[in-house]
Scaffold this motif. Structure first.
Motif, PDB file in Angstrom:
ATOM      1  N   SER A  52      26.760  52.160  73.393  1.00  9.61           N
ATOM      2  CA  SER A  52      27.869  52.171  74.350  1.00  9.61           C
ATOM      3  C   SER A  52      27.450  51.368  75.560  1.00  9.61           C
ATOM      4  O   SER A  52      26.300  51.443  76.005  1.00  9.61           O
ATOM      5  N   GLU A  53      28.385  50.616  76.116  1.00  8.55           N
ATOM      6  CA  GLU A  53      28.097  49.896  77.350  1.00  8.55           C
ATOM      7  C   GLU A  53      28.044  50.842  78.537  1.00  8.55           C
ATOM      8  O   GLU A  53      27.620  50.453  79.627  1.00  8.55           O
ATOM      9  N   LEU A  54      28.452  52.087  78.340  1.00  6.00           N
ATOM     10  CA  LEU A  54      28.324  53.112  79.373  1.00  6.00           C
ATOM     11  C   LEU A  54      27.010  53.883  79.239  1.00  6.00           C
ATOM     12  O   LEU A  54      26.731  54.771  80.044  1.00  6.00           O
ATOM     13  N   THR A  55      26.231  53.549  78.213  1.00  6.31           N
ATOM     14  CA  THR A  55      24.903  54.133  78.029  1.00  6.31           C
ATOM     15  C   THR A  55      23.909  52.973  77.989  1.00  6.31           C
ATOM     16  O   THR A  55      23.529  52.495  76.921  1.00  6.31           O
ATOM     17  N   PRO A  56      23.497  52.487  79.155  1.00  4.76           N
ATOM     18  CA  PRO A  56      22.668  51.271  79.203  1.00  4.76           C
ATOM     19  C   PRO A  56      21.394  51.356  78.378  1.00  4.76           C
ATOM     20  O   PRO A  56      20.957  50.345  77.810  1.00  4.76           O
ATOM     21  N   CYS A  57      20.800  52.546  78.296  1.00  4.55           N
ATOM     22  CA  CYS A  57      19.563  52.696  77.514  1.00  4.55           C
ATOM     23  C   CYS A  57      19.783  52.343  76.048  1.00  4.55           C
ATOM     24  O   CYS A  57      18.829  51.995  75.340  1.00  4.55           O
ATOM     25  N   ASN A  58      21.013  52.478  75.575  1.00  3.92           N
ATOM     26  CA  ASN A  58      21.345  52.264  74.167  1.00  3.92           C
ATOM     27  C   ASN A  58      22.119  50.964  73.960  1.00  3.92           C
ATOM     28  O   ASN A  58      22.713  50.752  72.902  1.00  3.92           O
ATOM     29  N   GLY A  59      22.100  50.096  74.945  1.00  5.42           N
ATOM     30  CA  GLY A  59      22.913  48.885  74.891  1.00  5.42           C
ATOM     31  C   GLY A  59      22.500  47.892  73.825  1.00  5.42           C
ATOM     32  O   GLY A  59      23.272  46.990  73.485  1.00  5.42           O
ATOM     33  N   HIS A  60      21.307  48.043  73.268  1.00  9.72           N
ATOM     34  CA  HIS A  60      20.817  47.100  72.247  1.00  9.72           C
ATOM     35  C   HIS A  60      20.986  47.658  70.834  1.00  9.72           C
ATOM     36  O   HIS A  60      20.460  47.089  69.876  1.00  9.72           O
ATOM     37  N   PHE A  61      21.729  48.727  70.682  1.00  7.93           N
ATOM     38  CA  PHE A  61      21.781  49.416  69.384  1.00  7.93           C
ATOM     39  C   PHE A  61      22.604  48.694  68.322  1.00  7.93           C
ATOM     40  O   PHE A  61      22.452  48.975  67.139  1.00  7.93           O
ATOM     41  N   ARG A  62      23.490  47.782  68.712  1.00  4.00           N
ATOM     42  CA  ARG A  62      24.195  47.004  67.694  1.00  4.00           C
ATOM     43  C   ARG A  62      23.176  46.167  66.902  1.00  4.00           C
ATOM     44  O   ARG A  62      23.239  46.069  65.676  1.00  4.00           O
ATOM     45  N   GLU A  63      22.243  45.577  67.636  1.00  5.22           N
ATOM     46  CA  GLU A  63      21.208  44.762  67.001  1.00  5.22           C
ATOM     47  C   GLU A  63      20.263  45.638  66.186  1.00  5.22           C
ATOM     48  O   GLU A  63      19.855  45.266  65.077  1.00  5.22           O
ATOM     49  N   LEU A  64      19.943  46.804  66.712  1.00  4.96           N
ATOM     50  CA  LEU A  64      19.054  47.716  65.992  1.00  4.96           C
ATOM     51  C   LEU A  64      19.725  48.198  64.702  1.00  4.96           C
ATOM     52  O   LEU A  64      19.081  48.317  63.658  1.00  4.96           O
ATOM     53  N   ALA A  65      21.030  48.468  64.781  1.00  9.67           N
ATOM     54  CA  ALA A  65      21.776  48.900  63.594  1.00  9.67           C
ATOM     55  C   ALA A  65      21.767  47.818  62.511  1.00  9.67           C
ATOM     56  O   ALA A  65      21.702  48.121  61.313  1.00  9.67           O
ATOM     57  N   ALA A  66      21.828  46.553  62.936  1.00 13.34           N
ATOM     58  CA  ALA A  66      21.794  45.448  61.956  1.00 13.34           C
ATOM     59  C   ALA A  66      20.470  45.462  61.192  1.00 13.34           C
ATOM     60  O   ALA A  66      20.434  45.189  59.980  1.00 13.34           O
ATOM     61  N   SER A  67      19.371  45.792  61.868  1.00 15.67           N
ATOM     62  CA  SER A  67      18.079  45.865  61.191  1.00 15.67           C
ATOM     63  C   SER A  67      18.046  47.030  60.215  1.00 15.67           C
ATOM     64  O   SER A  67      17.492  46.912  59.109  1.00 15.67           O
ATOM     65  N   VAL A  68      18.623  48.156  60.603  1.00 18.87           N
ATOM     66  CA  VAL A  68      18.702  49.303  59.700  1.00 18.87           C
ATOM     67  C   VAL A  68      19.495  48.933  58.450  1.00 18.87           C
ATOM     68  O   VAL A  68      19.102  49.257  57.323  1.00 18.87           O
ATOM     69  N   LYS A  69      20.612  48.236  58.640  1.00 19.31           N
ATOM     70  CA  LYS A  69      21.449  47.825  57.501  1.00 19.31           C
ATOM     71  C   LYS A  69      20.676  46.946  56.531  1.00 19.31           C
ATOM     72  O   LYS A  69      20.796  47.095  55.315  1.00 19.31           O
ATOM     73  N   LYS A  70      19.880  46.035  57.063  1.00 13.68           N
ATOM     74  CA  LYS A  70      19.073  45.171  56.183  1.00 13.68           C
ATOM     75  C   LYS A  70      18.198  46.017  55.271  1.00 13.68           C
ATOM     76  O   LYS A  70      18.104  45.768  54.068  1.00 13.68           O
ATOM     77  N   GLY A  71      17.554  46.996  55.872  1.00 12.97           N
ATOM     78  CA  GLY A  71      16.675  47.849  55.086  1.00 12.97           C
ATOM     79  C   GLY A  71      17.412  48.637  54.029  1.00 12.97           C
ATOM     80  O   GLY A  71      16.936  48.776  52.887  1.00 12.97           O
ATOM     81  N   ILE A  72      18.566  49.162  54.373  1.00 15.30           N
ATOM     82  CA  ILE A  72      19.361  49.935  53.414  1.00 15.30           C
ATOM     83  C   ILE A  72      19.789  49.066  52.239  1.00 15.30           C
ATOM     84  O   ILE A  72      19.684  49.466  51.068  1.00 15.30           O
TER      85      ILE A  72
END
Length: 574
Positions: A52-72
Motif C-alpha cells: 500500500s502506498e499508505l504503508t511506506p514500509c511495504n511500498g516495495h511489495f509489488r516487486e517482492l511479490a513478482a519474485s515470489v511468483k517466479k518461484g511458484i
C-alpha cells in the motif's frame, strides 16, 4: 513431514468440478488470460500482499511479490496475488494496533473463502506480520512468511542514524538545540531506501520472531529490503511453498509450544520490541498453544543481551545481516534452544543454523561475553499491575532498575499533552510519570505513547530518563525505563485506575515487582468511589473491538477469535 502427493488439493473443490459450478469458477478466472492447462491439478498458491502506498514500509511489495511468483511458477504452482488490509504504523490514526485484529480477520476469511492450497504472507510494517500470521494460523493451510526487510542504515553528516534517533531529535527540538527546519533534511537522510525501520524496532522484532518460530526460510529477518538477496529469498519461498503443499506441512505442525519458547528466548537475546509479547500471545491463542505472560519471565530471565543493536545498543539491522544474521544469533543460543523444532523448509532449526558464522563479535556477542548482562524483557507483578506489566531492561537506565518515587499522574493522553511542559507541573527527577487510559479499551487500541517525553524543565536540567508507567505500548524503536502493558488497564477499574498524584510507587526489576504504597483496603475504597468512562463508539468495527478485545496480558485479541477454525470450504452459492 512425508510427501503425500495423493492428497486432494483444496482448490479442486473449485477448479476440479464439472458442470455449472466448475464452468463458473474457471471461466471467470480465464478472463485474465490463464490457459486451461493451469486448472489441471496445480497447487494454487495465494500471495497475501500488504502493499500500500499508505504503508511506506511495504511500498516495495509489488516487486517482492513478482519474485515470489517466479518461484511458484518454477516449482509448478499456480500463483494468485490478493490484497488485504494494510496497516501503516506511521500514518494510521488513532493507532495501527486498533486494526491488527481486523486485518487478521480479513486475512483469515480471504484465505478460507478462496481456492487456495497454500499461502505466502508478505509482511513488513509492525502490525502486518502478527495480523497476517494470526489470520493464516486460524485457517491452517501450508503457509510461509516473507518479510520486507529493514531500510538501509540512515546517514547524516558522517553519522549513522535510525528511527530510535527520532526520540532524541524530538527532545533536542524541545530544548532548542535543534531547529525544526533541520529535521526536514534529517528525515530524508534517515529513510533513504525501501524497507521498515533500520533498528531492532517492532517490525524487525517481528521478522526475527517469525524466523525463530520457524515459519520463514533462514536469514529472512535481517536481509535489507534494498539488497538483491531479499528478492532471492522471496523467490526461494515461492518454490518452497509448493513443496509444503505436497507435504501438507501446516502452521500447526510448526507452531508448537517449544517453537514459541524458542522465539521468547531469541527475543530476549536480541533486545526485541516489548510489542513482541502482545503479538506472540495473540498468535499462540489462535493456534491453541497455552502460552502465558509469566512464561516470558521464566524463559527470558537468565538470557543476556547478545545483539548490540539500537535501541538497546549502537548498531543497525543492516549490520546484523553482515555479521551473520539471525542464524548466527541462534547458533550462539544453541545450548538453550529446542533445536529439534521443525521449520518451513522441512529442516530443524539446528540444521538451519549449523553452518552459520558470527563475522562481527561487536554486533553479536556470546553467552560468555554478551553485549549487556541485562535481558531484553522482564514481566512485572504487584499491586499496580495485578495481571502483569512489561519492561525492557536492556533499553533502560541501570540506576532506575530499583527506584521509588512520587507519582505524577496524567488521566489520559490529552491531559499529558496539556500539562507536561507547564511551569507549575509538580515534578522532579525522582518522580514517576503515570499515564492512564491508553490501554486496549481505554484509548481504544493501545497506542505507542508509553515512552512519554520528559518534562521540558527537566530536560533543560540534563535529565534524560525517568520511570514511566502506562497501560499503553511504546514503539519498538523507543527506549528508557518504561513500564508498559499494565493489566488490567485503567478503563477496567483495577488498581492502576486509582493511582493519584503523590502516591509512592516502587519499581524493582530485579525482583520483578511494581507496587504502590497503599493497603488493599485503601485501594478498594478508592475503587468504590471512581466513575469509569470508556470511549463512546456506537457503530462499526471500533464498537466491536471495545466490546470484545481482551486485556494486554492475554494478547489483546478478540475473545471470539481464539483457536483455529480450520480451512473448511464455505457452502456453494451458485
Amino acid at each position: 513431514m512425508e510427501e503425500n502427493s495423493e492428497k486432494k488439493l483444496r482448490s479442486s473443490n473449485w477448479f476440479g468440478r464439472s458442470g455449472k459450478d466448475g464452468f463458473i469458477y474457471r471461466a471467470w478466472m480465464k478472463n485474465q488470460g490463464i490457459p486451461d492447462s493451469e486448472f489441471n491439478g496445480k497447487p494454487v498458491i495465494g500471495i497475501c500482499n500488504t502493499w500500500s502506498e499508505l504503508t511506506p514500509c511495504n511500498g516495495h511489495f509489488r516487486e517482492l511479490a513478482a519474485s515470489v511468483k517466479k518461484g511458484i511458477l518454477q516449482a509448478g504452482g499456480f500463483p494468485v496475488e490478493f490484497p488485504v488490509m494494510s496497516l501503516g504504523e506511521t500514518l494510521m490514526k488513532p493507532t495501527a494496533m486498533l486494526y491488527r485484529n481486523l486485518a487478521s480477520m480479513d486475512v483469515e476469511e480471504s484465505i478460507r473463502a478462496n481456492p487456495l492450497d497454500g499461502v505466502v504472507l508478505l509482511c513488513g510494517c509492525d502490525k502486518t506480520t502478527p495480523s497476517l500470521v494470526m489470520g493464516a494460523c486460524s485457517v491452517d493451510i501450508p503457509t510461509i512468511v516473507v518479510s520486507g526487510g529493514p531500510m538501509l542504515t540512515g546517514k547524516y553528516r558522517g553519522k549513522n542514524i535510525g528511527t530510535s534517533d527520532v526520540w532524541r531529535y524530538h527532545d533536542d527540538v524541545r530544548e532548542g538545540k535543534l531547529q525544526s527546519s533541520e529535521l526536514r533534511n534529517i528525515e530524508a537522510a534517515m529513510c533513504r531506501s525501501d524497507g521498515h525501520c533500520a533498528v531492532m524496532g517492532t517490525a524487525s522484532s517481528m521478522a526475527c520472531m517469525v524466523e525463530a518460530l520457524g515459519i520463514t526460510l533462514p536469514e529472512n529477518a535481517a536481509i535489507p529490503a534494498a539488497d538483491a538477496r531479499r528478492k532471492v529469498l522471496a523467490q526461494l519461498s515461492g518454490q518452497r511453498i509448493v513443496e509444503m503443499v505436497k507435504e501438507d506441512l501446516k502452521p500447526s505442525d510448526i507452531l508448537t509450544l517449544k517453537a514459541f519458547e524458542n522465539a521468547i528466548k531469541v527475543n530476549a537475546a536480541i533486545g526485541g520490541s516489548t510489542n513482541f509479547v502482545i503479538h506472540l500471545l495473540a498468535i499462540a491463542g489462535r493456534v491453541g498453544v497455552p502460552l502465558k505472560l509469566d512464561d516470558f519471565n521464566r524463559l527470558s530471565k537468565n538470557i543476556p543481551l547478545l545483539a548490540n543493536l539500537q535501541p538497546s545498543g549502537k548498531h543497525f539491522m543492516e549490520d546484523l545481516f553482515y555479521a551473520g544474521g539471525l542464524p548466527a544469533v541462534l547458533k550462539e543460543l544453541r545450548g538453550i534452544l529446542h533445536n529439534e523444532c521443525i521449520t518451513v523448509n522441512g529442516k530443524t532449526i539446528e540444521e538451519n543454523y549449523k553452518n552459520a558464522e558470527n563475522y562481527d563479535t561487536d554486533v553479536i556477542g556470546s553467552f560468555d561475553c554478551p553485549f549487556n548482562d541485562a535481558t531484553g524483557l522482564a514481566v512485572l507483578h504487584g499491586n499496580v499491575c495485578e495481571n502483569g506489566a512489561v519492561i525492557k531492561p536492556s533499553a533502560a537506565s541501570a540506576h532506575l532498575m530499583v527506584h521509588s518515587g512520587k507519582a505524577v499522574v496524567f488521566e489520559n493522553i490529552e491531559d499529558y499533552k496539556a500539562r507536561i511542559d507547564t511551569d507549575d507541573l509538580q515534578v522532579d527527577a525522582n518522580s514517576i510519570l503515570v499515564l492512564k487510559n491508553v490501554g486496549p479499551k481505554g484509548y481504544p487500541g493501545m497506542p505507542e505513547v508509553g515512552n512519554m517525553g520528559l518534562p521540558k524543565k527537566l530536560l533543560e536540567k540534563g535529565v534524560r530518563d525517568m520511570v514511566r508507567i502506562s497501560d499503553g505500548r511504546m514503539s519498538g524503536t523507543g527506549f528508557g525505563t518504561v513500564v508498559l502493558h499494565v493489566s488490567p488497564e485503567a478503563a477496567m477499574g483495577g488498581n492502576f485506575s486509582v493511582i493519584q498524584n503523590g502516591d509512592v510507587i516502587t519499581l524493582n526489576v530485579k525482583e520483578r515487582s511494581l507496587n504502590i504504597a497503599l493497603t488493599d483496603e485503601e485501594l478498594e475504597l478508592r475503587k468504590r468511589n471512581i466513575t469509569l468512562s470508556s470511549p463512546l463508539v456506537d457503530r462499526g468495527y471500533v464498537n466491536l473491538y471495545i466490546n470484545h478485545v481482551e486485556q494486554a496480558h492475554l494478547g489483546a485479541d478478540m475473545d471470539f477469535l481464539k483457536g483455529k477454525s480450520g480451512a473448511n470450504v464455505p457452502r456453494d452459492s451458485h
